[in-house]
Write a protein that holds these residues in place. Structure first.
Motif, PDB file in Angstrom:
ATOM      1  N   PRO A  70       0.831  -1.207   0.000  1.00 18.83           N
ATOM      2  CA  PRO A  70       0.000   0.000   0.000  1.00 18.83           C
ATOM      3  C   PRO A  70       0.864   1.254   0.000  1.00 18.83           C
ATOM      4  N   GLU A  71       0.248   2.368  -0.362  1.00 22.87           N
ATOM      5  CA  GLU A  71       0.909   3.664  -0.371  1.00 22.87           C
ATOM      6  C   GLU A  71       0.229   4.572   0.640  1.00 22.87           C
ATOM      7  N   ALA A  72       0.813   5.743   0.847  1.00 19.06           N
ATOM      8  CA  ALA A  72       0.302   6.645   1.878  1.00 19.06           C
ATOM      9  C   ALA A  72      -1.156   7.025   1.643  1.00 19.06           C
ATOM     10  N   LEU A  97      -2.037 -10.356   0.233  1.00 23.68           N
ATOM     11  CA  LEU A  97      -0.844 -10.722   0.988  1.00 23.68           C
ATOM     12  C   LEU A  97      -0.424  -9.555   1.862  1.00 23.68           C
ATOM     13  N   SER A  98      -0.540  -9.757   3.167  1.00 22.16           N
ATOM     14  CA  SER A  98      -0.227  -8.717   4.142  1.00 22.16           C
ATOM     15  C   SER A  98       0.986  -9.155   4.970  1.00 22.16           C
ATOM     16  N   VAL A 120       3.386  -0.537  14.633  1.00 26.60           N
ATOM     17  CA  VAL A 120       4.360   0.467  15.062  1.00 26.60           C
ATOM     18  C   VAL A 120       4.825   1.306  13.883  1.00 26.60           C
ATOM     19  N   SER A 121       5.210   0.654  12.794  1.00 23.99           N
ATOM     20  CA  SER A 121       5.771   1.360  11.644  1.00 23.99           C
ATOM     21  C   SER A 121       4.662   1.918  10.750  1.00 23.99           C
ATOM     22  N   LYS A 122       5.016   2.941   9.982  1.00 27.73           N
ATOM     23  CA  LYS A 122       4.058   3.532   9.047  1.00 27.73           C
ATOM     24  C   LYS A 122       3.616   2.518   8.010  1.00 27.73           C
ATOM     25  N   ARG A 123       4.570   1.678   7.537  1.00 27.08           N
ATOM     26  CA  ARG A 123       4.223   0.695   6.504  1.00 27.08           C
ATOM     27  C   ARG A 123       3.198  -0.310   7.033  1.00 27.08           C
ATOM     28  N   VAL A 128      -2.689  -2.302   7.618  1.00 33.29           N
ATOM     29  CA  VAL A 128      -3.960  -2.481   8.329  1.00 33.29           C
ATOM     30  C   VAL A 128      -5.091  -1.810   7.562  1.00 33.29           C
ATOM     31  N   ALA A 129      -4.835  -0.595   7.100  1.00 34.93           N
ATOM     32  CA  ALA A 129      -5.862   0.128   6.336  1.00 34.93           C
ATOM     33  C   ALA A 129      -6.201  -0.600   5.041  1.00 34.93           C
TER      34      ALA A 129
END
Length: 294
Positions: A70-72, A97-98, A120-123, A128-129
């Motif tokens: 995913p991207e921002a 695939l997560s 914890v991390s942004k990625r 999750v989103a």
């Protein structure tokens, strides 16, 4: 193609069992087309835009596998093709695939699919989103969506044996730190299990043996008959911010759900996998591999 088509899959995973299926794989680079063809995959270019070729493929696709990060601003596939996917006439099943990174840090405790996601991390926050977006789409179109949360991926061409041979292996030691792992063949096997069962839900696709990373390197060295590299305290190790962030999450990930769905791991722990790779000699093999069943 001159053969009966049982399934079409659109995926950017360069691994697929062609069998009686037509496999279509996307890539961001035309330079990877030949590698995809060698793996029995029809390559299509995807750079964030729904092309006519991809739209035509979606019209016939029965099983959709997504492994693009995913991207921002959201999942790139959903941004480009949500409406087209919702209208796919032949679609039977979606797989996403997560990563087990969505669980965040649990202080070394065991977690399963019911555990709270506290990334914890942004990625991992973005993962999750994306998971929720795909599950929501599945509800809207009444199609099963399987979320496969993967642990650290390894296999031929990507393992501690290779790292020892090329001199990049390190034994970083952080007290009580463990990681789960998953051999690429078991990712493929779990995918086929869920595809053939038409089953949706959330599944941890990970091995049975969360273990300290330095132990994996030592075991690989023992197979090769060489001395393992010296241990390096985590506190003094030179690491990239991303590498260091992985050590900020400590958990043991359970895999009962995928087993309950009928899958039996080919490599239930890293020792079994390394024994096989060393004995077969395929540990150096970095070429595209088939999406193996079972």
């Amino acid at each position: 193609m001159g053969v009966p088509v049982r399934k079409n899959l659109v995926s950017d995973d360069p691994s697929a069992d062609t069998g009686t299926a037509t496999i279509i794989g996307t890539t961001r680079s035309a330079d990877k087309f030949e590698a995809l063809r060698q793996a029995g995959i029809v390559p299509l270019l995807f750079d964030g835009v729904l092309t006519a070729e991809i739209a035509e493929a979606l019209e016939k696709t029965t099983h959709l596998v997504i492994s693009i990060a995913p991207e921002a601003d959201g999942d790139p596939i959903l941004k480009a093709a949500r409406v087209a996917i919702a209208r796919m006439p032949a679609l039977q099943w979606i797989g996403y695939l997560s990563t087990v990174g969505v669980y965040g840090d649990h202080g070394g405790a065991w977690v399963d699919e019911t555990a709270a996601c506290r990334p914890v991390s942004k990625r991992s926050v973005m993962r999750v989103a994306a998971e929720q977006d795909w599950l929501q789409l599945g509800k809207e179109i009444s199609r099963p969506v399987a979320i496969l949360r993967l642990s650290g991926i390894y296999g031929p061409g990507r393992n501690a044996l290779v790292n020892l041979e090329n001199g990049t292996a390190r034994r970083l030691v952080k007290p009580d730190q463990v990681f789960n792992r998953i051999h690429c063949d078991d990712i493929a096997g779990a995918l086929w299990q869920l595809i053939e069962a038409g089953k949706g839900g959330i599944f941890n696709v990970t091995d049975d043996l969360p273990a300290p990373p330095q132990d994996v390197v030592a075991y690989a060295a023992s197979l090769m008959g060489i001395e393992p590299p010296p241990e390096i305290p985590f506190e003094t190790a030179q690491l990239s911010p991303m590498a260091r962030s992985f050590y900020g999450e400590n958990k043991r990930v359970a895999n009962a759900a995928i087993k309950a769905a009928g899958y039996r791991f080919r490599f239930p722990d890293y020792r079994a996998a390394f024994d096989h790779m060393w004995a077969s000699g395929d540990w150096r093999d970095g070429e595209p591999r088939s999406l193996m069943k079972g």
